[in-house]
Scaffold this motif. Structure first.
Motif, PDB file in Angstrom:
ATOM      1  N   THR A  81       0.824  -1.209   0.000  1.00  0.00           N
ATOM      2  CA  THR A  81       0.000   0.000   0.000  1.00  0.00           C
ATOM      3  C   THR A  81       0.857   1.258   0.000  1.00  0.00           C
ATOM      4  O   THR A  81       0.616   2.173  -0.792  1.00  0.00           O
ATOM      5  CB  THR A  81      -0.937   0.010   1.229  1.00  0.00           C
ATOM      6  OG1 THR A  81      -1.748  -1.164   1.191  1.00  0.00           O
ATOM      7  CG2 THR A  81      -1.818   1.232   1.251  1.00  0.00           C
ATOM      8  N   SER A  82       1.881   1.313   0.834  1.00  0.00           N
ATOM      9  CA  SER A  82       2.710   2.523   0.880  1.00  0.00           C
ATOM     10  C   SER A  82       3.504   2.710  -0.407  1.00  0.00           C
ATOM     11  O   SER A  82       3.691   3.836  -0.870  1.00  0.00           O
ATOM     12  CB  SER A  82       3.630   2.519   2.094  1.00  0.00           C
ATOM     13  OG  SER A  82       4.512   1.435   2.042  1.00  0.00           O
ATOM     14  N   GLU A  85       1.037   4.147  -2.893  1.00  0.00           N
ATOM     15  CA  GLU A  85       0.720   5.541  -2.558  1.00  0.00           C
ATOM     16  C   GLU A  85       1.841   6.481  -3.013  1.00  0.00           C
ATOM     17  O   GLU A  85       1.584   7.565  -3.531  1.00  0.00           O
ATOM     18  CB  GLU A  85       0.478   5.688  -1.058  1.00  0.00           C
ATOM     19  CG  GLU A  85      -0.854   5.135  -0.605  1.00  0.00           C
ATOM     20  CD  GLU A  85      -1.027   5.139   0.904  1.00  0.00           C
ATOM     21  OE1 GLU A  85      -0.049   5.420   1.641  1.00  0.00           O
ATOM     22  OE2 GLU A  85      -2.147   4.853   1.355  1.00  0.00           O
TER      23      GLU A  85
END
Length: 120
Positions: A81-82, A85
Protein backbone atom coordinates in the motif's frame (compact mmCIF):
# COMPACT_ATOMS: atom_id res chain seq x y z
CA UNK A 1 11.52 33.36 37.77
CA UNK A 2 12.17 30.64 35.22
CA UNK A 3 12.52 27.17 36.62
CA UNK A 4 15.49 25.02 35.71
CA UNK A 5 13.16 22.56 33.95
CA UNK A 6 11.65 25.30 31.75
CA UNK A 7 15.11 26.64 30.91
CA UNK A 8 16.26 23.19 29.80
CA UNK A 9 13.17 22.88 27.63
CA UNK A 10 13.68 26.33 26.11
CA UNK A 11 17.37 25.61 25.47
CA UNK A 12 16.46 22.33 23.81
CA UNK A 13 13.90 24.05 21.55
CA UNK A 14 16.47 26.70 20.57
CA UNK A 15 18.96 23.96 19.74
CA UNK A 16 16.39 22.14 17.59
CA UNK A 17 15.51 25.31 15.69
CA UNK A 18 19.14 26.10 14.94
CA UNK A 19 20.15 22.53 14.08
CA UNK A 20 19.60 20.26 11.14
CA UNK A 21 17.08 18.09 12.95
CA UNK A 22 13.57 17.66 11.59
CA UNK A 23 14.35 18.92 8.06
CA UNK A 24 12.90 16.00 6.09
CA UNK A 25 9.20 16.63 6.69
CA UNK A 26 7.81 20.10 6.12
CA UNK A 27 4.33 20.97 7.40
CA UNK A 28 1.75 21.95 4.82
CA UNK A 29 0.28 25.35 5.51
CA UNK A 30 -3.22 24.47 4.31
CA UNK A 31 -3.69 21.21 6.20
CA UNK A 32 -2.77 20.52 9.78
CA UNK A 33 -1.11 17.18 10.41
CA UNK A 34 -0.02 16.83 6.76
CA UNK A 35 3.66 17.03 5.87
CA UNK A 36 5.62 16.77 2.65
CA UNK A 37 9.11 15.58 1.86
CA UNK A 38 11.12 16.75 -1.13
CA UNK A 39 12.43 14.16 -3.55
CA UNK A 40 14.85 15.40 -6.17
CA UNK A 41 15.15 14.06 -9.71
CA UNK A 42 17.49 15.15 -12.47
CA UNK A 43 14.87 14.74 -15.20
CA UNK A 44 11.33 13.61 -15.95
CA UNK A 45 12.67 10.36 -17.39
CA UNK A 46 14.39 9.55 -14.08
CA UNK A 47 11.09 10.27 -12.31
CA UNK A 48 9.19 7.98 -14.68
CA UNK A 49 11.76 5.19 -14.25
CA UNK A 50 11.49 5.53 -10.46
CA UNK A 51 7.70 5.20 -10.67
CA UNK A 52 8.15 2.21 -12.96
CA UNK A 53 10.50 0.58 -10.45
CA UNK A 54 8.01 1.11 -7.63
CA UNK A 55 5.27 -0.48 -9.71
CA UNK A 56 7.55 -3.43 -10.57
CA UNK A 57 8.16 -3.97 -6.85
CA UNK A 58 4.41 -3.90 -6.28
CA UNK A 59 3.82 -6.42 -9.08
CA UNK A 60 6.55 -8.69 -7.75
CA UNK A 61 4.91 -8.61 -4.33
CA UNK A 62 1.50 -9.45 -5.76
CA UNK A 63 2.78 -12.23 -8.02
CA UNK A 64 5.01 -14.04 -5.52
CA UNK A 65 4.23 -15.76 -2.30
CA UNK A 66 5.87 -14.57 0.89
CA UNK A 67 8.38 -17.41 0.59
CA UNK A 68 9.64 -16.10 -2.77
CA UNK A 69 10.08 -12.53 -1.55
CA UNK A 70 13.11 -11.23 0.27
CA UNK A 71 13.39 -12.71 3.72
CA UNK A 72 14.58 -9.32 4.93
CA UNK A 73 11.08 -7.86 4.60
CA UNK A 74 8.50 -9.38 6.85
CA UNK A 75 5.06 -9.57 5.20
CA UNK A 76 5.92 -7.67 1.98
CA UNK A 77 2.27 -7.43 0.92
CA UNK A 78 1.66 -5.23 3.97
CA UNK A 79 4.09 -2.65 2.56
CA UNK A 80 2.48 -2.74 -0.88
CA UNK A 81 0.00 0.00 0.00
CA UNK A 82 2.71 2.52 0.88
CA UNK A 83 4.66 1.73 -2.30
CA UNK A 84 1.57 2.32 -4.43
CA UNK A 85 0.72 5.54 -2.56
CA UNK A 86 4.23 6.87 -3.28
CA UNK A 87 3.92 5.93 -6.95
CA UNK A 88 0.58 7.76 -7.20
CA UNK A 89 2.04 10.90 -5.61
CA UNK A 90 5.01 10.86 -8.00
CA UNK A 91 2.91 10.56 -11.17
CA UNK A 92 3.42 13.73 -13.25
CA UNK A 93 -0.26 14.12 -14.22
CA UNK A 94 -0.23 17.84 -15.05
CA UNK A 95 2.83 17.30 -17.22
CA UNK A 96 0.98 14.48 -18.99
CA UNK A 97 -1.72 16.99 -19.96
CA UNK A 98 1.03 19.08 -21.55
CA UNK A 99 2.30 16.02 -23.41
CA UNK A 100 -1.21 15.40 -24.76
CA UNK A 101 -1.34 18.97 -26.07
CA UNK A 102 2.13 18.62 -27.62
CA UNK A 103 1.07 15.34 -29.24
CA UNK A 104 -2.08 16.93 -30.68
CA UNK A 105 0.00 19.82 -32.05
CA UNK A 106 2.48 17.35 -33.55
CA UNK A 107 -0.34 15.45 -35.27
CA UNK A 108 -1.77 18.70 -36.65
CA UNK A 109 1.62 19.84 -37.99
CA UNK A 110 2.31 16.38 -39.42
CA UNK A 111 -1.09 16.36 -41.13
CA UNK A 112 -0.50 19.84 -42.58
CA UNK A 113 2.93 18.76 -43.90
CA UNK A 114 1.38 15.73 -45.61
CA UNK A 115 -1.33 17.90 -47.17
CA UNK A 116 1.29 20.35 -48.46
CA UNK A 117 3.28 17.52 -50.05
CA UNK A 118 0.14 16.19 -51.74
CA UNK A 119 -0.65 19.66 -53.12
CA UNK A 120 2.82 20.00 -54.66
Amino acid sequence: METNENKKGDDFIKELKSSFYFRTLTPQREKEGIYHADIKFTSYIKLIYTIQDLLKIALHTLENSDLENSSQIEDPSFHLTSILEIAIQLMPCSEAEGLDKLHKLYLEINSENKNEKMDN
